[in-house]
Design a protein around this motif. Structure first.
Motif, short mmCIF file in Angstrom:
data_model
loop_
_atom_site.label_atom_id
_atom_site.label_comp_id
_atom_site.label_asym_id
_atom_site.label_seq_id
_atom_site.Cartn_x
_atom_site.Cartn_y
_atom_site.Cartn_z
N ASP A 1 -45.19 10.72 -33.05
CA ASP A 1 -46.32 10.15 -33.81
C ASP A 1 -46.97 8.99 -33.07
O ASP A 1 -47.87 8.32 -33.60
N GLY A 2 -46.53 8.74 -31.83
CA GLY A 2 -47.14 7.72 -30.99
C GLY A 2 -46.48 6.36 -31.06
O GLY A 2 -46.75 5.50 -30.21
N LYS A 3 -45.61 6.11 -32.01
CA LYS A 3 -44.96 4.81 -32.15
C LYS A 3 -43.88 4.64 -31.08
O LYS A 3 -43.15 5.59 -30.78
N PRO A 4 -43.76 3.44 -30.52
CA PRO A 4 -42.69 3.21 -29.54
C PRO A 4 -41.34 3.12 -30.23
O PRO A 4 -41.25 2.77 -31.41
N LEU A 5 -40.28 3.46 -29.51
CA LEU A 5 -38.94 3.23 -30.03
C LEU A 5 -38.76 1.73 -30.22
O LEU A 5 -39.21 0.93 -29.38
N SER A 6 -38.09 1.33 -31.29
CA SER A 6 -37.91 -0.09 -31.56
C SER A 6 -36.67 -0.33 -32.41
O SER A 6 -35.99 0.62 -32.83
N TYR A 7 -36.43 -1.62 -32.68
CA TYR A 7 -35.27 -1.98 -33.50
C TYR A 7 -35.38 -1.40 -34.90
O TYR A 7 -34.37 -1.19 -35.58
N VAL B 1 -29.12 -5.66 -37.72
CA VAL B 1 -29.88 -5.07 -36.62
C VAL B 1 -31.21 -5.79 -36.56
O VAL B 1 -31.94 -5.86 -37.56
N SER B 2 -31.53 -6.35 -35.40
CA SER B 2 -32.76 -7.14 -35.28
C SER B 2 -33.37 -6.96 -33.90
O SER B 2 -32.75 -6.40 -32.99
N GLN C 1 -36.14 -4.91 -26.90
CA GLN C 1 -34.74 -5.27 -27.07
C GLN C 1 -34.29 -5.09 -28.53
O GLN C 1 -35.02 -5.41 -29.46
N VAL C 2 -33.07 -4.58 -28.67
CA VAL C 2 -32.47 -4.37 -29.98
C VAL C 2 -31.11 -5.05 -29.99
O VAL C 2 -30.29 -4.81 -29.10
N LYS C 3 -30.88 -5.90 -30.97
CA LYS C 3 -29.61 -6.62 -31.08
C LYS C 3 -28.86 -6.11 -32.30
O LYS C 3 -29.34 -6.19 -33.43
N VAL C 4 -27.67 -5.57 -32.06
CA VAL C 4 -26.83 -5.03 -33.12
C VAL C 4 -25.59 -5.90 -33.24
O VAL C 4 -24.83 -6.05 -32.27
#
Length: 576
Positions: free
Chosen positions: A149-155, A186-187, A194-197
């Protein structure tokens, strides 16, 4: 023997398949050889090599892409039609669907032949533990990675998977909360890539989470999570996408996604045809499919003689067991224990392995395979064939001997049980059920073998717990925490992948404790304590570690008997 497979992540894991039942990957497995391995990965890239599982090397005819023809089709098969595509949903643990989902959705890590998790650069630039107290994992995503759908992967995607699978909201009918229920937050990190778990308690197998990653837009509500992936993959994010689904013809195609930002896949198409297991050998001989199990004497003999076939072998995480139900007479633990003693596992292995020149190792563990570090035989008295003891236990449970050849009785009722099989089962599975029927008759149990429509087997019988005895394969349950949902306590109507619905608070606690133990040796000790309790509970009877023997059409490259490894489908093709 090819019993129906659960989870693959193969387990698997998404068929590492599962069930959780992977034949896309599981038919790509082969005979088990003796080897040394260890149980689970530790917390980061610096994990000592001794902590990494090492089963037999893969056998996939590795070839550089330059040696392959550009284009072409690979034709495979499915055991049954795929209704639920969400691999995290309780009805989505069918291994074939999970393997296809690894083609069309982001796979952050790919497991190599040694059992090591390797970041997939198209999705993940790095992932590491940046704090141990509390445990914090920092993921750095490839900025090119995006959804259809065009959205980037993110947190937000990680957060949605966590919220759906942590067990806090029972409206999400999740198959497996393991690991997710140990995450506290998860932030976003320093920037959108960057994804912080953050974990509330340590989780050794953190690399097995978010496998594959699903889009927040597709799972952010219980309705979308449970129903939005039925007969549909609403959003993709991998090198491939679904081409077509024809339920009437029982065919599915997977094709390259032109919006893929990585290397172009070699093949033009993967096709999948639903076939009954007994029909697969002939379909291969008729040049209708390019892969077929050669795990029975008949299929092995025919396929080995085909000049267009090559037999490939490797060491998978793959087991065959008999699950015991929890209804009626089977609700009594003593009855289930008696059945375990009445069934001769060694004899069953001879039944299913006759004519196949490969060793079928008898399995004494629900969590570790015989050639995996941490393995020990915990079957004890509960896996030992002892008809006299079985009779004593049945009498103890109130089922009285009615005389030779007659079923035992209790309160005027006969001890009559049902072994549920799919009509698509191969002859070896039928033979095994018949052998069990004869064994149980010797101790006064009448066993009916009920063959049900293949497309109903999972949904109407196994998933619903409508069986006294049933058999299937669990594949790819690696790392060890992947096996937890097979044995954890059900929560309300959610049985996770414990279709027997049998567990105890002690088993549940031990499994969770093991998954939180970062030292793999200490973790294996706790897993084995849990396994001994599973044997005593009579939840299921392990039979053997399945030594798959698989035929592939000559010229197929970068695909085959993959052992613990994941297949890179972009590199699968035909040699020039």
């Amino acid at each position: 023997m090819d019993a129906t497979t659960r989870r693959g992540r193969d387990r698997s894991r998404l068929a590492r398949t599962q069930l959780t039942r992977s034949l896309v990957a599981a038919t790509a497995l082969a005979m088990v050889v003796t080897g040394c391995s260890s149980s689970s990965s530790t917390s980061g890239a610096s994990a000592p090599q001794s902590a990494v599982p090492k089963l037999n090397a893969e056998d996939i005819n590795p070839q550089p892409v330059s040696a392959l023809k550009q284009g072409g089709v690979f034709r495979s098969w499915l055991q049954q039609w795929i209704d639920q595509w969400n691999p995290y949903q309780v009805d989505g643990t069918y291994g074939d669907s999970q393997e296809i989902m690894k083609m069309v959705e982001p796979l952050l890590f790919r497991i190599d032949a040694s059992g090591t998790f390797q970041p997939v650069p198209e999705f993940l630039q790095s992932a590491k533990v940046v704090s141990s107290s509390p445990q914090v994992v920092l993921y750095t995503l490839n900025p090119k990675a995006h959804w259809s759908d065009g959205k980037p992967l993110s947190y937000l995607d990680f957060k949605a998977v966590w919220q759906a699978d942590n067990g806090s909201n029972p409206a999400y009918n999740s198959a497996n909360t393991t690991g997710y229920n140990q995450i506290s937050d998860v932030s976003q990190g320093d920037d959108p890539t960057q994804v912080k778990v953050t974990f509330s308690t340590p989780f050794a197998d953190w690399q097995s989470l978010f496998y594959p990653l699903l889009p927040a837009a597709g799972i952010s509500t219980p309705d979308a999570f449970n129903k939005g992936w039925i007969d549909n993959i609403p959003i993709t994010g991998g090198a491939f996408k679904l081409g077509a689904q024809d339920k009437s013809a029982q065919t599915i195609t997977v094709v390259p996604d032109p919006n893929w930002w990585g290397d172009k896949p070699v093949l033009d198409k993967f096709t999948y045809q639903v076939l009954a297991l007994p029909a697969v050998t002939q379909a291969f001989l008729n040049n209708e499919v390019d892969v077929a199990s050669a795990g029975t004497a008949d299929s092995y003999g025919q396929l080995k003689a085909d000049p267009n076939a090559v037999i490939r072998t490797a060491g998978p995480w793959d087991e065959v067991h008999i699950s015991f139900g929890s209804n009626g007479a089977m609700a009594d633990q003593t009855v289930r224990q008696a059945l375990g003693k009445a069934i001769d596992r060694t004899a069953l292995i001879k039944v299913v392995s006759q004519g196949v020149p490969v060793t079928f190792p008898e399995l004494g563990n629900h969590i570790f395979m015989t050639n995996q570090a941490g393995y020990q035989d915990n079957s004890g008295q509960w896996g030992k064939f002892d008809p006299a003891a079985a009779k004593q236990l049945l009498t103890q449970a109130g089922w009285q001997d009615a005389g030779a050849g007659k079923p035992r009785t209790k309160d005027g009722q006969q001890l009559e049980l049902h072994f549920v099989l799919s009509q698509g089962s191969p002859q070896a599975t039928d033979d095994m059920a018949t052998a069990v029927q004869s064994m149980l008759a010797q101790v006064g149990v009448k066993l009916d073998v009920d063959k049900v429509p293949a497309n109903d087997y999972d949904e109407k019988y196994i998933n619903a717990g409508k069986f006294d005895l049933a058999t299937w394969r669990n594949t790819g349950s690696f790392p060890p925490s992947e096996a937890i949902p097979n044995y954890q306590e059900p929560s309300g109507d959610n049985v996770y992948e414990n279709y027997s619905k049998l567990s105890t608070p002690e088993i549940d606690s031990l499994l969770k404790q093991a998954a939180s133990t970062l030292d793999p040796v200490a973790a294996a000790k706790i897993y084995n304590q849990a396994d001994a309790e599973i044997w005593a509970l009579g939840q299921s009877l392990e039979i053997y570690q399945r030594p798959s023997v698989v035929a592939y059409r000559k010229g197929l490259a970068n695909y085959g008997a993959s052992g613990l490894a994941d297949i890179d489908y972009t590199k699968v093709g035909w040699q020039k």
